[in-house]
Write an enzyme that holds these catalytic residues in place. Sequence first.
Site, PDB file in Angstrom:
ATOM      1  N   CYS A  76     -32.835  -8.592 -30.752  1.00  0.00           N
ATOM      2  CA  CYS A  76     -33.160  -7.656 -29.671  1.00  0.00           C
ATOM      3  C   CYS A  76     -34.560  -7.079 -29.870  1.00  0.00           C
ATOM      4  O   CYS A  76     -34.865  -6.546 -30.940  1.00  0.00           O
ATOM      5  CB  CYS A  76     -32.132  -6.532 -29.624  1.00  0.00           C
ATOM      6  SG  CYS A  76     -32.560  -5.233 -28.439  1.00  0.00           S
ATOM      7  N   CYS A  85     -27.315  -0.237 -31.420  1.00  0.00           N
ATOM      8  CA  CYS A  85     -26.740  -1.105 -32.458  1.00  0.00           C
ATOM      9  C   CYS A  85     -27.302  -0.694 -33.816  1.00  0.00           C
ATOM     10  O   CYS A  85     -28.395  -0.159 -33.898  1.00  0.00           O
ATOM     11  CB  CYS A  85     -27.099  -2.572 -32.201  1.00  0.00           C
ATOM     12  SG  CYS A  85     -26.468  -3.258 -30.649  1.00  0.00           S
ATOM     13  N   CYS A 167     -29.943  -5.927 -22.304  1.00  0.00           N
ATOM     14  CA  CYS A 167     -29.204  -5.531 -23.506  1.00  0.00           C
ATOM     15  C   CYS A 167     -28.331  -6.692 -23.965  1.00  0.00           C
ATOM     16  O   CYS A 167     -27.517  -7.214 -23.195  1.00  0.00           O
ATOM     17  CB  CYS A 167     -28.341  -4.307 -23.215  1.00  0.00           C
ATOM     18  SG  CYS A 167     -27.355  -3.787 -24.629  1.00  0.00           S
ATOM     19  N   GLN A 291     -11.052   0.303 -22.985  1.00  0.00           N
ATOM     20  CA  GLN A 291     -11.864  -0.248 -24.071  1.00  0.00           C
ATOM     21  C   GLN A 291     -13.057  -1.030 -23.517  1.00  0.00           C
ATOM     22  O   GLN A 291     -12.985  -1.630 -22.449  1.00  0.00           O
ATOM     23  CB  GLN A 291     -11.008  -1.155 -24.951  1.00  0.00           C
ATOM     24  CG  GLN A 291      -9.892  -0.434 -25.690  1.00  0.00           C
ATOM     25  CD  GLN A 291     -10.377   0.259 -26.958  1.00  0.00           C
ATOM     26  OE1 GLN A 291     -11.565   0.340 -27.214  1.00  0.00           O
ATOM     27  NE2 GLN A 291      -9.444   0.768 -27.746  1.00  0.00           N
ATOM     28  N   TYR A 320      -1.695   8.884 -26.037  1.00  0.00           N
ATOM     29  CA  TYR A 320      -3.089   8.654 -25.626  1.00  0.00           C
ATOM     30  C   TYR A 320      -3.141   7.361 -24.802  1.00  0.00           C
ATOM     31  O   TYR A 320      -3.914   6.455 -25.070  1.00  0.00           O
ATOM     32  CB  TYR A 320      -4.023   8.534 -26.834  1.00  0.00           C
ATOM     33  CG  TYR A 320      -3.889   9.629 -27.866  1.00  0.00           C
ATOM     34  CD1 TYR A 320      -4.667  10.779 -27.797  1.00  0.00           C
ATOM     35  CD2 TYR A 320      -2.980   9.515 -28.923  1.00  0.00           C
ATOM     36  CE1 TYR A 320      -4.548  11.786 -28.748  1.00  0.00           C
ATOM     37  CE2 TYR A 320      -2.854  10.513 -29.878  1.00  0.00           C
ATOM     38  CZ  TYR A 320      -3.647  11.642 -29.785  1.00  0.00           C
ATOM     39  OH  TYR A 320      -3.522  12.632 -30.739  1.00  0.00           O
ATOM     40  N   ASP A 341      -1.588  11.406 -21.383  1.00  0.00           N
ATOM     41  CA  ASP A 341      -3.034  11.393 -21.517  1.00  0.00           C
ATOM     42  C   ASP A 341      -3.575  12.675 -20.897  1.00  0.00           C
ATOM     43  O   ASP A 341      -2.935  13.266 -20.024  1.00  0.00           O
ATOM     44  CB  ASP A 341      -3.640  10.171 -20.812  1.00  0.00           C
ATOM     45  CG  ASP A 341      -5.047   9.866 -21.302  1.00  0.00           C
ATOM     46  OD1 ASP A 341      -5.193   8.961 -22.145  1.00  0.00           O
ATOM     47  OD2 ASP A 341      -6.002  10.523 -20.850  1.00  0.00           O
ATOM     48  N   ASP A 389      -3.116   5.935 -30.197  1.00  0.00           N
ATOM     49  CA  ASP A 389      -4.480   5.404 -30.105  1.00  0.00           C
ATOM     50  C   ASP A 389      -5.407   6.579 -29.799  1.00  0.00           C
ATOM     51  O   ASP A 389      -5.904   6.720 -28.682  1.00  0.00           O
ATOM     52  CB  ASP A 389      -4.540   4.337 -28.996  1.00  0.00           C
ATOM     53  CG  ASP A 389      -5.885   3.625 -28.948  1.00  0.00           C
ATOM     54  OD1 ASP A 389      -6.730   3.884 -29.827  1.00  0.00           O
ATOM     55  OD2 ASP A 389      -6.096   2.831 -28.017  1.00  0.00           O
ATOM     56  N   CYS A 416     -10.123   4.254 -34.159  1.00  0.00           N
ATOM     57  CA  CYS A 416     -11.524   3.859 -33.965  1.00  0.00           C
ATOM     58  C   CYS A 416     -12.430   4.603 -34.943  1.00  0.00           C
ATOM     59  O   CYS A 416     -13.649   4.577 -34.808  1.00  0.00           O
ATOM     60  CB  CYS A 416     -11.969   4.124 -32.524  1.00  0.00           C
ATOM     61  SG  CYS A 416     -11.834   5.848 -32.012  1.00  0.00           S
TER      62      CYS A 416
END
Length: 460
Positions: A76, A85, A167, A291, A320, A341, A389, A416
């Site tokens: 990139c 990133c 990108c 996601q 969630y 949620d 989650d 995550c």
Amino acid sequence: MAETIVKTGQTVPLKIKRLGINGEGIGYFKRLIIFVPYALPKEEVLVKITKATPRYAEGELIKVKKTSKDRVVAPCPVYYECGGCQLQHLAYQAQLDFKKDLLLQALEKFKPAGFRSYQLLPTIGMDEPWHYRNKAQFQLRKNKQTQKIEAGLYEANSHQLVPITDCLVQEPRTQKAMNTVVQLLNKFDAPIYDERTNSGIFRTIMVRIGVKTGELKVVFITRSKKFPQKNAMIREINERLPEVVSIMQNVQAQKTSLVMGDETIHLWGKEAIEEQINEVTFDLSPRAFFQLNPQQTELLYGEGIKALDVQPNETIVDAYCGVGTIGLSVAKQAKEVRGMDTVPQAIADAKKNAERLGYHNTRYEVGTAEQVLPKWLNEGFQPDGIIVDPPRTGLDNALIQSLLKYPPKKLVYISCNVSTLARDLVDLSKKFKIEYLQSVDMFPQTARCEVVVKMTRLAD
């Protein structure tokens, strides 16, 4: 006051030992830990100190004297400016190894019971770890030199915008739509938001695609309800981007880092686009969480469903739940699926998705998991399995206490954030056996990783 071992501006030699939680190299100078972005393990480097404290220092990589075999050239052109990133300079297999090691580091820090014997499975990666993001959310600015409107991301730890037109981790159709919308904003000389003067209208553009359906949504995030040249803008998008099926406006009037506000206005087309995961079709409204990597999401949720191992006549809670992705994927086998949620539109989407699929064994409520689940448990509802989650902050303590008080037979934790996961396992390991941890690379080229943890209730 303790003295600093190094001083800002000083250049020091370092041997890099490992990568830290943000993908930065970690080395030691006279026992002082130093964090160096873009340095890799086993490298010998020269580092210019940019921040010095008695406990740690941060440095800028000046020269690599001994190069890691895993170092590659980042493809990139704005990689070192953008900050989106962190690992493009690291070979992909080494990225996967790092993400498993990151989980191990977190476990060693928090030390949940028996963690040394936990089964850590190799990270599941992608065959093609590029062009995977189904949503682009770029900030807008008017370049004072060129007087052109640009869209992009902020440099790390700054509000300096890096313009982006290609990108390498974005789904190409989202980038094409983003570039076209920016061209139109320039054509109509749209008033762009200026955070210093709190003036202007257009703040952010969001483009989201249903990868399986090809449907595109464009969302204009604005400071007010005003939308100059609205009809002309919509007409031009229709002409230039026939794949766009939904155009929305979200109003964020606050001076805040939160991108979206509470009010969303339907401008044209469908209010929600469709996406498919595990052969189940979902409606996605602008603010509903979904996601960002559909290909790996299917794999991640497949791992979660495998770990949950739903049997006929079992009751399942999908905490969630978002738009109901996981719960609806197992509703066919289960006796009942319940989910909650905090986003009302996500729950509305979950209910619509269940109705469209013909599932009458589902129940969805608006509220936090730590409020709704204890309420259900106190009402006598006893789920056989629970899948959680949570956001990056992990599980709320009230929810953990409910899980310890009323432990289900099976608990699956999709995380995550390896740090909050390891922290939560300290408590959860008191009532649950940790069967295995499966890391999944949802975000190649970044330091982020998802983990699926299979747990079963310990015998009393």
